[in-house]
Design an enzyme around this catalytic site. Structure first.
Site, PDB file in Angstrom:
ATOM      1  N   GLY A 234      -8.271   9.531  -1.425  1.00 45.61           N
ATOM      2  CA  GLY A 234      -8.652  10.853  -1.797  1.00 45.61           C
ATOM      3  C   GLY A 234      -8.081  12.072  -0.683  1.00 45.61           C
ATOM      4  O   GLY A 234      -8.156  13.172  -1.035  1.00 45.61           O
ATOM      5  N   GLU A 272      -9.566   3.385   1.360  1.00 54.35           N
ATOM      6  CA  GLU A 272      -8.455   2.776   0.849  1.00 54.35           C
ATOM      7  C   GLU A 272      -7.460   4.091   0.386  1.00 54.35           C
ATOM      8  O   GLU A 272      -7.480   4.436  -0.716  1.00 54.35           O
ATOM      9  CB  GLU A 272      -8.796   2.006  -0.412  1.00 54.35           C
ATOM     10  CG  GLU A 272      -9.724   2.681  -1.231  1.00 54.35           C
ATOM     11  CD  GLU A 272     -10.336   1.751  -2.235  1.00 54.35           C
ATOM     12  OE1 GLU A 272     -10.328   0.451  -1.940  1.00 54.35           O
ATOM     13  OE2 GLU A 272     -10.706   2.063  -3.460  1.00 54.35           O
ATOM     14  N   GLY A 274      -3.979   6.064  -0.316  1.00 56.19           N
ATOM     15  CA  GLY A 274      -2.827   5.862  -1.105  1.00 56.19           C
ATOM     16  C   GLY A 274      -1.670   7.107  -0.887  1.00 56.19           C
ATOM     17  O   GLY A 274      -0.910   6.860  -0.144  1.00 56.19           O
ATOM     18  N   ARG A 275      -2.107   8.397  -1.468  1.00 63.80           N
ATOM     19  CA  ARG A 275      -1.401   9.279  -1.260  1.00 63.80           C
ATOM     20  C   ARG A 275      -0.945   9.744   0.143  1.00 63.80           C
ATOM     21  O   ARG A 275       0.109   9.925   0.609  1.00 63.80           O
ATOM     22  CB  ARG A 275      -1.783  10.552  -2.011  1.00 63.80           C
ATOM     23  CG  ARG A 275      -0.875  11.906  -2.119  1.00 63.80           C
ATOM     24  CD  ARG A 275      -1.549  12.919  -2.713  1.00 63.80           C
ATOM     25  NE  ARG A 275      -2.323  12.886  -3.983  1.00 63.80           N
ATOM     26  CZ  ARG A 275      -1.712  12.555  -4.957  1.00 63.80           C
ATOM     27  NH1 ARG A 275      -0.692  13.120  -5.185  1.00 63.80           N
ATOM     28  NH2 ARG A 275      -2.269  12.326  -5.965  1.00 63.80           N
ATOM     29  N   CYS A 350      15.012  17.220 -22.798  1.00 64.95           N
ATOM     30  CA  CYS A 350      14.802  18.372 -23.672  1.00 64.95           C
ATOM     31  C   CYS A 350      13.638  18.747 -24.210  1.00 64.95           C
ATOM     32  O   CYS A 350      13.079  18.835 -25.236  1.00 64.95           O
ATOM     33  CB  CYS A 350      15.570  17.699 -25.259  1.00 64.95           C
ATOM     34  SG  CYS A 350      17.031  16.855 -24.822  1.00 64.95           S
ATOM     35  N   TYR A 379       2.775   8.436  -6.079  1.00 66.18           N
ATOM     36  CA  TYR A 379       2.771   8.929  -7.257  1.00 66.18           C
ATOM     37  C   TYR A 379       3.683   9.791  -7.740  1.00 66.18           C
ATOM     38  O   TYR A 379       3.734  11.026  -8.001  1.00 66.18           O
ATOM     39  CB  TYR A 379       1.151   9.992  -7.303  1.00 66.18           C
ATOM     40  CG  TYR A 379      -0.006   9.053  -6.844  1.00 66.18           C
ATOM     41  CD1 TYR A 379      -0.488   8.109  -7.657  1.00 66.18           C
ATOM     42  CD2 TYR A 379      -0.662   9.222  -5.733  1.00 66.18           C
ATOM     43  CE1 TYR A 379      -1.541   7.396  -7.013  1.00 66.18           C
ATOM     44  CE2 TYR A 379      -1.664   8.838  -5.130  1.00 66.18           C
ATOM     45  CZ  TYR A 379      -2.099   7.603  -6.102  1.00 66.18           C
ATOM     46  OH  TYR A 379      -3.436   7.065  -5.528  1.00 66.18           O
TER      47      TYR A 379
HETATM   48  C1  LIG Z   1     -10.684   3.538  -6.803  1.00 65.85           C
HETATM   49  C2  LIG Z   1      -9.518   4.333  -5.950  1.00 65.85           C
HETATM   50  N1  LIG Z   1      -9.455   4.211  -4.675  1.00 65.85           N
HETATM   51  C3  LIG Z   1      -8.280   4.774  -4.157  1.00 65.85           C
HETATM   52  C4  LIG Z   1      -7.391   5.736  -4.938  1.00 65.85           C
HETATM   53  C5  LIG Z   1      -6.494   6.183  -3.938  1.00 65.85           C
HETATM   54  O1  LIG Z   1      -6.425   7.655  -3.890  1.00 65.85           O
HETATM   55  P1  LIG Z   1      -5.637   8.405  -3.022  1.00 65.85           P
HETATM   56  O2  LIG Z   1      -4.224   8.157  -3.556  1.00 65.85           O
HETATM   57  O3  LIG Z   1      -5.870   9.910  -3.326  1.00 65.85           O
HETATM   58  O4  LIG Z   1      -5.984   8.258  -1.554  1.00 65.85           O
HETATM   59  C6  LIG Z   1      -7.598   5.947  -6.013  1.00 65.85           C
HETATM   60  C7  LIG Z   1      -6.604   6.854  -6.825  1.00 65.85           C
HETATM   61  O5  LIG Z   1      -7.063   7.066  -7.807  1.00 65.85           O
HETATM   62  C8  LIG Z   1      -8.557   5.130  -6.769  1.00 65.85           C
HETATM   63  O6  LIG Z   1      -8.958   5.509  -7.906  1.00 65.85           O
END
Ligand SMILES: Cc1ncc(COP(=O)(O)O)c(C=O)c1O
Length: 410
Positions: A234, A272, A274-275, A350, A379
């Site tokens: 997040g 955990e 991601g972004r 288009c 993403y």
């Molecule tokens: C359960 C869960 N964990 C981790 C993430 C990774 O989130 P972020 O990319 O915002 O760090 C997500 C993203 O949707 C998620 O749904």
């Protein structure tokens, strides 16, 4: 998060010069990714772990760069699980996400994932039934949706209000009662992922404080033998104001004292992300095909579009970009250009929704120049509808980490 795009700029211009067709590519700087991940890990308190949520970008070179650094991978589907297990048999894996099928639950047990993050009472029942049949014990964290009074406002929330994610906290007593009679599932703790796009370090520390207090309260109220808390991902990327990113230094400086204050040193606290891990290492680069005026606005049409790079449309922002000048001009007529103008950058689809940037000021921009969109490592390609209109896919270029480059040159 320091953004150093020099290697990507050079690689883009070199690759474009070698390409006969109009150029379009994702370019990833794996050395920058390695350094960024190392920097995050070096500042985490001892009882914290960093997992990578591979949904952000599961390309093999990205995972190969991160695997030796992070504590493990978070997967959210059977496909992601198979991909990770196929390439990284020894890397710790946790499995979360809504709507897990029986075969995915079974595959997770078979692959010996460390924890399953259970999303509902129904999923709990199915998992126990599958574990019982296999004569196996599954270790679980319950993903809980908490209604927090002071949940920070971001542009993407997965909890704190009615959403399909996690177990409503009011159902927790029922879930815990049920677990007491089902020893085939072992509860080790709780999982939260209430929001994405968090840009405020102070607010994120407050959110973690709420998680810690809540979990300790449940531990005491229900006499739980637990020691794990997964605080989700997040942490956001500021696409709108790239100069003002999440202050990781302030966050990590505050995290250790927060853990001490809240008496969480005996717990394992897992992130955990991601972004925030992979966004900055990747850029999307497109060649300008056309510049045109239409009913008072200036449009720049690039090779590619939202079918490659859906991030700006998905997040509702105008994506920042820079112009990489290109000298090559093969035509016998004058090159179209704009100076000191606000432009909208669109793709080849288009649909009027194929927009990457709006009203973006440019000093000088010519047909044939390259546009470089940073923060496209997460993403981006993976959330895009690649085959709409059947345009060619962009090149995928991975600039190696330094050691690999030295080894290749020897
Ligand atoms: C359960 C869960 N964990 C981790 C993430 C990774 O989130 P972020 O990319 O915002 O760090 C997500 C993203 O949707 C998620 O749904």
């Amino acid at each position: 998060m320091r953004l150093d795009l020099d290697r990507i700029r050079i690689a883009a211009q070199q690759a474009q010069a070698e390409t006969a067709e109009p150029f379009c590519a994702y370019i990833y700087d794996l050395e920058a990714l390695r350094r960024h991940a190392q920097g995050l890990l070096a500042t985490l308190p001892a009882n914290c772990e960093l997992f990578y949520a591979i949904k952000a970008n599961s390309d093999l070179p990205i995972l190969q760069t991160l695997a030796p650094l992070v504590h493990g991978f978070e997967v959210a589907s059977g496909g992601e699980l198979e991909w990770v297990r196929g390439h990284f048999p020894a890397t710790p894996v946790v499995f979360g996400g809504p709507g897990k099928t029986d075969s995915e639950l079974e595959a997770a047990l078979c692959a010996k994932v460390e924890y399953l993050h259970v999303e509902s009472l129904g999923e709990l029942e199915r998992l126990a039934w599958i574990a019982r049949q296999r004569g196996q014990r599954a270790t679980v964290l319950l993903r809980i949706n908490l209604a927090l009074a002071d949940l920070p406002a971001t542009t993407l929330t997965m909890g704190g209000r009615a959403t399909p994610f996690g177990i409503d906290a009011v159902q927790l007593p029922e879930a815990l009662d049920w677990l007491r009679n089902h020893p085939e599932l072992r509860l080790r703790g709780f999982h939260f992922h209430l929001l994405s796009h968090q840009l405020d370090a102070e607010a994120h520390l407050k959110l973690l404080q709420s998680y810690f207090r809540q979990v300790r309260q449940w531990q005491a109220d229900y006499r739980l033998d637990i020691d794990q808390i997964n605080v989700g991902g997040g942490i956001g990327v500021n696409y709108r104001e790239p100069g003002r990113q999440f202050d990781w230094q302030a966050f990590s400086r505050g995290l250790g004292p927060l853990i001490e204050r809240e008496q969480m040193t005996g717990w394992r606290i897992r992130f955990e992300l991601g972004r925030y891990l992979s966004a900055a290492c990747g850029s999307y680069v497109m060649e300008v095909l056309d510049i045109k005026e239409n009913l008072g606005r200036t449009f720049v049409v690039g090779r590619g579009g939202t079918h490659h790079f859906r991030t700006p449309y998905a997040q509702g922002h105008s994506h920042p970009f820079e112009v990489l000048p290109v000298a090559r001009w093969p035509y016998p007529f004058v090159r179209r250009e704009v100076r000191d103008t606000a432009v909208s950058v669109v793709g080849q689809l288009c649909t009027p929704k194929d927009v990457l940037a709006t009203d973006a000021p440019v000093e000088r921009l010519r047909v044939g120049d390259l546009l470089l969109f940073p923060y496209a490592g997460a993403y981006a390609w993976h959330i895009s509808h690649h085959d709409f209109l059947r345009h060619p896919h962009p090149a995928q270029i991975y600039l190696p980490i330094e050691e690999q480059r030295h080894a290749a040159n020897q």
